[in-house]
Every structure is written in structure tokens, then in C-alpha cells.
Design a protein around this motif. Structure first.
Motif: not given
Lengths: 173, 376
Positions: A60, A62-63, A103-106, A123, B204, B208
Motif C-alpha cells: 500500500i 503512502s507517498g 492509498s492504492r497498491p503499488r 500522504r 511508510e 502511516d
């Protein structure tokens, strides 16, 4: 520029600084110096060794990351486990920006090929900073939107081209 | 020595030396470690309360500081502005309402206390007599006497502590604003420094999870404190309609005990009801006070208005955990520990729940992939 004046005004030093580096990235192009200094406080500088995985497919996100120095390989792996390199990114390139807003999967994996310094913008930091400093964050979001729109445009143009190249598939469908 | 003896004299000497040094250094490390922990303990004894209070204050003030920051004022300056506003607000309030006469009230309470306890014990004795009539099996257990001794010792210690606690309040007044200033100004930088220590692969995820946990935590703490403040104010207002003495003290008790769920409000109600019974009798005023405590403060305000608005369902603790937290907090820090034990337990609960939820929600192999690893 004259090296004499260059020395006096230390413009060389500024060109090595993190805010200057950030200003070279298309997403942050429109920010002024003060906003860049603010941005410097919400990004994370991360050091990677050679052959270290930054993220892999399905994580997932996050940035986004920008490459300060070094090289990053974007690759994907098929069912048989064969890797195909999709891109080799150099200093000044950025990747993973789609995950900044959602938050999408890479959809691919990233790994370093040499010792690399990455600058990450995540994010959660962005969300937290929006509350305090809406104006510069709006500019950043606009920049992100611009980059993604450009890419979408290119994508649809390429799709058009592909469709034009193979008219028989259109008929079959 | 013979060579077939197993060990030569030199070897024995070396072994002896090694064993001795090992034992000696072990003892030295152990004793120094225990002295170090003892030193650490004595060094940090008085710090727990001011640190906790200043954390709470900084959690409370953070949104206000953020508001000023969004007006393009830098953070340090906005903290100063908030401090200035807050202190002037308190000053104006004191000017308008006038400072409550704490000292006189405490002295009067000291004089009145035995009377209240006496009445309460009389009432309890009556109850016990009734109990004995109906259940003669119950031995004449002297609950009243025990209660009297215990309550007098507690009250005596409170009275004895008052001058010392005045000193402590003075140091709190100095330390809490100072600590909370630095917490407000630098907490983000400190946490960034701590988070940046995590290895790249987990960075990450940790970032989060930290964002989620801190968001939930600040909401929870803010909600709880505001809830206690509002309950205290309402109880004060409600009580000031009657002739009951010590309304401000009773309001503080009600607000503070309200931090403990389930049990706290009941405990907070008892002193008010006892005083009302003794001083005002079983009249209309007593029923009004009961109404204020139970119906207005607890049922209407707390259950229907404050809890749904301020406190999310996330932080609900099982009653068993509440009781355990109260007992453990009481063992560690006395009455203070009983009050803050449950919030701390809920904080731990929130952290665990957030991490678990993160792992469930953000486990890519559940949401976006089939069990074979294909994209859904």
C-alpha cells in the motif's frame, strides 16, 4: 556566471541545498522560496544501499519519492517470476506520486541499483500540513494534478495511436 | 602438578581468576544497575505529574495553535499568542467571577468533615440494623467503624498534604506552561526524528500507523478533557441553584471522577449527596441535586450529547479492563493513578486497535489481490 561572483553570493551552495533540489521537480516547480523552505520540513530524506527494495508490487503506497542522487530501477514481475525493467530513473526523477493522494497498491516494484538518496513526501504529512498551511499545499496539489493530467493525456494519445495502428481489432470487437 | 591430573596449576589459577572476575563484575553490574535505576527513580519522582499535565495541555491547545498557524503566523509566535489569550481569559474570568475562596472553603470543610462522616455512619448503621433484622446470619461486622477510620485517615492525609501541595501547585504553574510550550513547538520535530530511525522497508508503514494513532489519540484526549470540564461546569451551575456549601469543590470532584468510566460518576456523586443529606435534609433541594448529578450531568449531557460528539467508539474499554486499570493505577500512584489509569489504558487500547486495523485494512493481499496473487 562569473565564478568570482558565484563565490561571493554562494549560489553554488544554494544549488546544492534541498529546497533548490525540490524546486527542480515538476510537481514543486511553482513554489516560491519560502514555500520550498516549508516543504523541506515535511519531506523525509532517506538513504538507501545498493539493491535495496523501496517498495514492491501490492504494497500500500503512502507517498512519492524523488531521487536526490543515485539510480532507481522500476520493474515488474510476471507469474513465472521473470522481471521486466520498466524504467531506470536518475537524479531529479520522481516516482510513486499516484499514491500521494490515495492509498492504492503499488503497481510496480522499485529498487535501487546504487547507493541512493531519496526524498519522500508522504500522504500523512501532507494531510497534516494542509490544516496548518493550506496555500502552499494547494500549490503542491495543483502541481501533482498537472503532472498526472499530462500523463493521462499522453496515455490517451498513445491509446488512440495504437487503435489507429490496428483497425482489425476494432472490427473484431 | 602432574600433566595427567587434568589441569595444571596455572590453568587452575587462570580459571579461578576468570571466575572471580566474572562474579565480581556481575555483582558490580547488578549493583550499579540497581543504583542507577534507583537514582533514575528519585530523579524522576516529581516529574510524572507535570509532564502528564503539560502533555494534556499541549494536546488541548494544539488545534488553537494550528488555527493561528494557518493565518501565516509562525508556530512559536502563535504559541505565544495562544498563551497570551488564555492567560488574559483566565484573568478576565477571575475579575468577573472573583476568585472562589478556596482557603476558607477548605478550612470550613476541615471543620465540617467529621460531622458529614458521622451522619453518613449513622445512616449506614441504620442500614446495617435493618440488614441484621432480615439476615441474622450476617455477623455484626463493624463496617461503620472501619469506614470512619479509613475516611478520617484519608482526609487527614489530604489536610496534611495541603501546604506541600500548595508548593507543588506553584511548581506546576511554572513547569506546565514551560513544558507544554516545548511540546507544542517541537513535538513534530521530535517525532519526525524518532520515526526517521525506522528501517527503509517499514518506513511508510510506520509513518502511516503513527499518523493514525496520533490522530485518534489527540481526539480521545481532547474529548475526555472537554467532557470533564463541561460536566464540572454543569454540576457547579446546577449546585449553585441550591444552598449546598462547597459547590466548586464538588464540581471539581465530579469532573475529575468523570474521567473514569462506569464507576467514576457514581463515586463523584457520593460526597455531594452526603453533604446535601446532612446539611439540607431530604427536601426538594436534595432531589434537585440528585437530578443534577444523575439526570442532567450523566444521562442527558454525558450520554446523549457529549459522548457521541466528543468520543469515538474506538476507545470503548471493556468494564473488566476499566476495573483492572483503576486497581493498578491506584497501586502505582494513589488516587491520582486511579483517575488517570483508565485514560492511559484506553490510550494503549487505541494504539493496539489502530495497528490491528491498519494491518487488516491495508493488508494488500486481502483487499486488492486474490489468494493466488492476482489483482482483483
Amino acid at each position: 556566471m562569473n565564478p568570482f561572483w558565484d563565490n561571493i553570493f554562494h549560489s553554488g551552495r544554494y544549488k546544492q541545498s534541498l529546497p533548490y533540489f525540490l524546486s527542480t521537480i515538476p510537481i514543486f516547480k511553482k513554489l516560491d522560496k519560502r514555500e520550498l523552505a516549508f516543504l523541506e520540513n515535511i519531506v523525509h530524506v532517506r538513504n538507501y544501499e545498493t539493491d535495496e527494495i523501496i517498495f514492491s508490487t501490492g504494497d500500500i503506497g503512502s507517498g512519492m519519492y524523488a531521487i536526490r542522487s543515485g539510480q532507481v530501477q522500476i520493474y515488474s514481475r510476471d507469474d513465472q517470476g521473470n522481471e521486466t525493467t520498466q524504467a531506470l530513473l536518475e537524479t531529479g526523477d520522481f516516482f510513486g506520486e499516484v499514491a500521494l493522494t490515495a492509498s492504492r497498491p503499488r503497481c510496480a516494484s522499485a529498487r535501487t541499483t546504487e547507493p541512493t538518496v531519496l526524498v519522500g513526501l508522504f500522504r500523512s504529512d501532507v494531510q497534516e500540513a494542509i490544516r496548518r498551511h493550506p496555500a502552499p499545499l494547494a500549490k503542491i496539489m495543483f502541481g501533482l494534478n498537472r503532472v498526472i493530467s499530462d500523463r493521462l493525456l499522453q496515455c490517451s494519445l498513445q491509446l488512440e495511436k495504437l487503435k489507429a495502428q490496428s483497425p482489425e481489432t476494432q472490427i473484431n470487437e | 602438578m602432574n600433566s595427567h591430573d587434568g589441569m595444571s596449576r596455572a590453568q587452575v589459577a587462570v580459571l579461578y581468576l576468570v571466575l572471580t572476575t566474572a562474579i565480581a563484575s556481575g555483582i558490580a553490574i547488578y549493583s550499579s544497575a540497581s543504583t542507577v535505576t534507583a537514582l533514575f527513580k528519585t530523579a524522576t519522582t516529581g516529574l510524572f505529574l507535570p509532564l502528564l499535565l503539560s502533555l494534556i495541555v499541549s494536546f488541548l491547545l494544539d488545534p488553537v495553535v494550528q488555527f493561528f498557524e494557518s493565518k501565516k503566523i509562525n508556530r512559536t509566535l502563535s504559541i505565544f499568542i495562544v498563551y497570551l489569550l488564555l492567560s488574559s481569559l483566565i484573568f478576565i474570568l477571575l475579575l468577573i467571577v472573583g476568585p472562589p475562596n478556596w482557603k476558607g472553603m477548605i478550612q470550613a470543610l476541615k471543620a465540617d468533615f467529621p460531622r458529614y462522616i458521622g451522619h453518613a455512619i449513622e445512616y449506614l448503621n441504620g442500614l446495617l440494623a435493618v440488614l441484621h433484622e432480615h439476615f441474622p446470619i450476617v455477623k455484626n461486622y463493624d463496617i461503620a467503624e472501619r469506614l470512619r477510620v479509613a475516611s478520617q485517615s484519608i482526609f487527614g492525609s489530604i489536610i496534611k498534604e495541603t501546604p506541600r501541595s500548595a508548593l507543588r501547585i506553584g511548581s506546576l504553574l511554572l513547569l506546565v506552561p514551560l513544558f507544554s510550550f516545548f511540546f507544542l513547538r517541537d513535538s513534530r520535530r521530535i517525532m519526525r526524528g524518532v520515526i526517521s530511525l525506522t528501517p527503509n522497508r517499514y518506513f511508510e508503514m510506520v509513518l502511516d500507523i503513527y499518523a493514525h494513532v496520533s490522530w485518534q489519540l489527540s481526539n480521545f484526549i481532547r474529548g475526555r478533557i472537554l467532557e470533564a470540564l463541561i460536566i464540572g461546569l454543569v454540576v457547579w451551575l446546577g449546585l449553585s441553584f441550591t444552598d449546598i456549601p462547597y459547590a466548586p469543590i464538588l464540581a471539581i470532584v465530579a469532573g475529575a471522577t468523570n474521567l473514569v468510566p462506569y464507576i467514576g460518576p457514581i463515586i463523584g456523586m457520593i460526597p455531594g449527596l452526603v453533604i446535601a443529606l446532612v446539611d439540607l435534609g431530604m427536601g426538594g433541594q436534595f432531589w434537585w441535586i440528585l437530578c443534577v448529578y444523575l439526570l442532567i450531568a450523566q444521562i442527558i449531557l454525558d450520554n446523549f450529547i457529549l459522548i457521541p460528539i466528543l468520543i469515538s467508539k474506538v476507545s470503548n474499554l471493556h468494564p473488566l479492563w476499566v476495573i483492572l486499570a483503576i486497581i493498578m493505577g491506584g497501586k502505582l500512584y494513589g488516587v491520582m493513578g486511579m483517575i488517570i489509569g483508565v485514560p492511559i489504558a484506553s490510550i494503549i487500547n487505541i494504539i493496539i486497535l489502530e495497528i490491528r486495523q491498519y494491518r487488516r485494512n491495508f493488508n494488500p493481499y486481502n483487499r486488492y489481490f486474490t489468494s493466488r496473487g492476482q489483482l482483483r
